[in-house]
Design a protein around this motif. Structure first.
Motif, PDB file in Angstrom:
ATOM      1  N   ASN A 172       0.803  -1.219   0.000  1.00  0.00           N
ATOM      2  CA  ASN A 172       0.000   0.000   0.000  1.00  0.00           C
ATOM      3  C   ASN A 172       0.838   1.271   0.000  1.00  0.00           C
ATOM      4  OD1 ASN A 172      -2.333  -1.479  -0.068  1.00  0.00           O
ATOM      5  ND2 ASN A 172      -2.747  -1.329   2.136  1.00  0.00           N
ATOM      6  N   ASP A 230      -1.086 -12.985  -6.038  1.00  0.00           N
ATOM      7  CA  ASP A 230      -1.812 -11.823  -5.525  1.00  0.00           C
ATOM      8  C   ASP A 230      -0.922 -10.586  -5.512  1.00  0.00           C
ATOM      9  OD1 ASP A 230      -3.997 -10.480  -3.788  1.00  0.00           O
ATOM     10  OD2 ASP A 230      -2.221 -10.379  -2.499  1.00  0.00           O
ATOM     11  N   GLN A 233      -0.548  -9.166  -9.069  1.00  0.00           N
ATOM     12  CA  GLN A 233      -1.768  -8.508  -9.529  1.00  0.00           C
ATOM     13  C   GLN A 233      -1.976  -7.164  -8.839  1.00  0.00           C
ATOM     14  OE1 GLN A 233      -4.563 -11.668  -8.720  1.00  0.00           O
ATOM     15  NE2 GLN A 233      -4.362 -12.547 -10.775  1.00  0.00           N
ATOM     16  N   ARG A 234      -1.686  -7.099  -7.540  1.00  0.00           N
ATOM     17  CA  ARG A 234      -1.867  -5.833  -6.821  1.00  0.00           C
ATOM     18  C   ARG A 234      -0.818  -4.802  -7.226  1.00  0.00           C
ATOM     19  NH1 ARG A 234      -1.391  -5.718  -1.392  1.00  0.00           N
ATOM     20  NH2 ARG A 234      -0.301  -7.709  -1.213  1.00  0.00           N
ATOM     21  N   GLN A 237      -1.884  -3.404 -10.550  1.00  0.00           N
ATOM     22  CA  GLN A 237      -3.028  -2.524 -10.353  1.00  0.00           C
ATOM     23  C   GLN A 237      -2.594  -1.173  -9.776  1.00  0.00           C
ATOM     24  OE1 GLN A 237      -6.075  -2.644 -11.325  1.00  0.00           O
ATOM     25  NE2 GLN A 237      -6.754  -0.797 -10.244  1.00  0.00           N
ATOM     26  N   ARG A 238      -1.629  -1.193  -8.855  1.00  0.00           N
ATOM     27  CA  ARG A 238      -1.130   0.055  -8.281  1.00  0.00           C
ATOM     28  C   ARG A 238      -0.414   0.902  -9.324  1.00  0.00           C
ATOM     29  NH1 ARG A 238      -0.820   1.380  -3.273  1.00  0.00           N
ATOM     30  NH2 ARG A 238       1.103   2.560  -3.641  1.00  0.00           N
TER      31      ARG A 238
END
Length: 507
Positions: A172, A230, A233-234, A237-238
């Motif tokens: 994040n 995962d 993919q994240r 996406q970021r």
């Protein structure tokens, strides 16, 4: 080129050698690689039935389907249309007459047109014709222009494993544009990838590795792989401004035209399956488009290390390969033993790849590919994507860009320019060649190759990515053909590990 003793051989011995899968020398008469004959283009020799050989040269990949491959018609097992070959197998007179028909005139015209197109059209299609005396900067600019029209596709990058090691997949707060400005990325010898460098490197498509260590085998390998998928993919996406997940060859082309980096997933290590075909199908449905059969260590159905047992794929391992063919998942043989590689090439109806390997004859690392296997890859229609790890290209820490080029040229010489690609292995290596320090350096490699008159602009684009697209499209074509034939999923149960055996006996 036919073997020099070919004419003196007994016909039955000659046919045996042509069909025999072993690399043995047959009492000094050689093996099937010594008896390559000009393509027909489909039938290798009139003396061999089409049931036993469809390709040229004869090769065990084209032998009859093994009995354990059920429900697969021969025309699907063999990805070639052998009935389309109209070359005459009759007398010399019949053959001479057959080249006087109207179709021959049409063929000659097509060849002339194709030759003119190759000689005149390609330079126009590929941009300004290369100046043989161009400076390194001029060649570099030409490469950058070429890569805007045709994608550079790298077969292997281990950034996802560094995400796990360095930040525990907590993304994040991650900024891929700035990670190289802070520790541990700034000082790590294992870190070569960030967004500015990817853009500078002209990367059009990247396989991100969902790697799991061998120590996780029989424990939590499946879970770790899912977590790594995962993470990929994240991450993508970021970074959606610059990257986009893709699952097909057509999507690679589309995303590249849009100016983004097409991102794909490769699962590294067959132990990640837990010996389950259901897990394989799940990985595919989540976007994984190749599986590296082994990661150096042996697994219950394939060997990752060359041993005296000369074992490769077990029967279940061969079923895994067939299920990958059915799904449209690419078989990757980097890190596999030579015996596993040969076995997989023999079983697979689709082209295979080595996603990050080099040439064994130049550096005898177990990761690298021997010449006889390079020839099998060429016959299979597959691809060897050259790794940049210094120890694999120079057998020492003192590697340069010239060492990588030597491996590329060697694979080209042995297998052909259509069967070599790029799979650097950045972020999974700690010693890089001088001149290829990180993902920004791909154009420098291609520009250096352009200084060699043997490398045309078309060859450069084939190496950069078109060869991989051809392989991927063929894998998808075979998938679609099997789907049309309604080939059912394979349901064989994999071998049990020691814990499962213990539980089974106790119950």
């Amino acid at each position: 080129m036919a073997h020099r003793a070919c004419d003196a051989l007994d016909p039955e011995l000659l046919q045996h050698i042509r069909e025999c899968p072993c690399p043995c020398d047959h009492m000094g008469y050689g093996n099937f690689l010594d008896y390559q004959v000009p393509p027909c283009p489909r039938i290798a020799s009139p003396s061999l039935s089409r049931e036993t050989t469809f390709g040229v040269p004869p090769h065990p990949h084209y032998s009859r389907p093994p009995q354990y491959i059920r429900n697969v018609p021969p025309e699907l097992y063999y990805p070639y249309d052998y009935d389309s070959c109209s070359c005459s197998s009759g007398s010399d007179t019949a053959r001479r007459v057959s080249f006087r028909g109207p179709w021959c005139v049409c063929l000659v015209v097509c060849v002339v047109v194709a030759t003119l197109t190759a000689g005149l059209g390609l330079p126009l299609a590929l941009g300004p014709h290369r100046n043989e005396n161009a400076s390194s900067e001029e060649r570099l600019q030409l490469v950058r222009k070429l890569l805007k029209d045709s994608p550079l596709i790298d077969g292997h990058n281990d950034l996802p494993w560094n995400l796990r090691k360095f930040v525990h997949n907590q993304l994040n707060q991650l900024n891929l544009s700035k990670i190289k400005e802070e520790d541990p990325w700034l000082t790590s010898k294992w870190s070569h990838t960030d967004m500015p460098k990817l853009l500078a490197g002209g990367v059009g498509a990247q396989f991100w590795s969902a790697y799991v260590p061998c120590k996780s085998q029989h424990r939590d390998a499946v879970q770790i792989t899912l977590e790594q998928i995962d993470a990929v993919q994240r991450l993508v996406q970021r970074e959606k401004k610059y990257m986009q997940m893709v699952r097909s060859s057509e999507e690679i082309r589309t995303v590249h035209r849009e100016g983004k980096i097409a991102s794909l997933i490769g699962v590294e290590g067959g132990h990640a399956l837990g010996s389950s075909l259901a897990v394989l199908r799940t990985f595919y449905n989540l976007g994984a488009r190749y599986l590296t059969i082994t990661h150096s260590c042996d697994i219950p159905w394939a060997t990752g290390q060359d041993t005296v047992t000369n074992e490769g794929l077990s029967d279940f391992g061969k079923i895994v390969v067939r299920e990958m063919n059915r799904l449209g998942m690419i078989v990757d043989l980097s890190h596999s033993s030579v015996y596993t590689a040969r076995s997989a090439i023999n079983v697979s109806s689709a082209p295979v790849i080595f996603s990050h390997s080099a040439a064994y004859s130049l550096c005898n690392s177990s990761r690298n590919v021997p010449d006889d296997v390079l020839k099998l890859v060429a016959q299979n229609g597959g691809l060897v994507m050259v790794n940049f790890y210094a120890y694999h290209v120079a057998c020492s820490v003192n590697a340069t860009i010239s060492d990588v080029i030597r491996h590329i040229n060697h694979i080209r010489k042995v297998a052909g320019v259509e069967h070599v690609g790029i799979g650097a292995g950045y972020d999974g290596i700690n010693v890089t060649p001088s001149g290829l320090e990180d993902v920004s350096k791909y154009p420098h490699l291609l520009a250096e190759l352009l200084s060699d008159p043997d490398w045309s602009e078309k060859d450069i684009l084939s190496l950069a990515g078109l060869n991989f697209l051809r392989v991927f499209e063929k894998v998808e074509e075979i998938r679609d053909r099997w789907k049309k034939a309604e080939i059912a999923p394979f349901e064989e149960l994999g071998p049990k590990n020691e814990l499962e055996e213990c539980v089974s006996k106790s119950s």
